[in-house]
Write an enzyme that holds these catalytic residues in place. Structure first.
Site, PDB file in Angstrom:
ATOM      1  N   LYS A  10       5.660   9.039   5.796  1.00  0.00           N
ATOM      2  CA  LYS A  10       6.286   7.841   6.343  1.00  0.00           C
ATOM      3  C   LYS A  10       7.778   8.029   6.200  1.00  0.00           C
ATOM      4  O   LYS A  10       8.276   8.288   5.110  1.00  0.00           O
ATOM      5  CB  LYS A  10       5.867   6.585   5.569  1.00  0.00           C
ATOM      6  CG  LYS A  10       4.432   6.208   5.742  1.00  0.00           C
ATOM      7  CD  LYS A  10       4.228   5.618   7.098  1.00  0.00           C
ATOM      8  CE  LYS A  10       3.018   4.729   7.119  1.00  0.00           C
ATOM      9  NZ  LYS A  10       2.968   3.954   8.328  1.00  0.00           N
ATOM     10  N   ASP A  45      -2.183   5.334  -3.418  1.00  0.00           N
ATOM     11  CA  ASP A  45      -1.752   6.571  -4.067  1.00  0.00           C
ATOM     12  C   ASP A  45      -0.556   7.197  -3.357  1.00  0.00           C
ATOM     13  O   ASP A  45      -0.528   8.371  -3.067  1.00  0.00           O
ATOM     14  CB  ASP A  45      -2.897   7.565  -4.175  1.00  0.00           C
ATOM     15  CG  ASP A  45      -3.468   7.948  -2.828  1.00  0.00           C
ATOM     16  OD1 ASP A  45      -3.109   7.304  -1.827  1.00  0.00           O
ATOM     17  OD2 ASP A  45      -4.268   8.893  -2.769  1.00  0.00           O
TER      18      ASP A  45
END
Length: 73
Positions: A10, A45
């Site tokens: 991201k 996570d």
């Protein structure tokens, strides 16, 4: 495309064109909020990195051009 990496990346853009009225800091704060409160969900996570060096040989030209345009820093 980063198909040779077993991760989902991201990226937070360097700037946001109008009509968006947000900042990099606001986006980072929103990601942290989701990470803290959605521990069993899709961001359970995650790892946060900055100044990551990716080998250019593993990036295709289209992706590299998009990165240079959206997040040149």
């Amino acid at each position: 495309m980063l198909s040779s990496f077993p991760y989902v990346f991201k990226l937070i853009k360097d700037n946001f064109p109008p009509p968006k009225e947000t900042t990099r800091k606001k986006i980072q704060d929103k990601y942290q909020l989701v990470k803290r409160h959605d521990r069993l969900g899709r961001m359970a996570d995650t790892l946060e990195y900055s100044s990551v060096a990716l080998p250019l040989s593993r990036l295709d030209d289209a992706l590299l051009n998009r990165l240079l345009k959206s997040a040149p820093s």
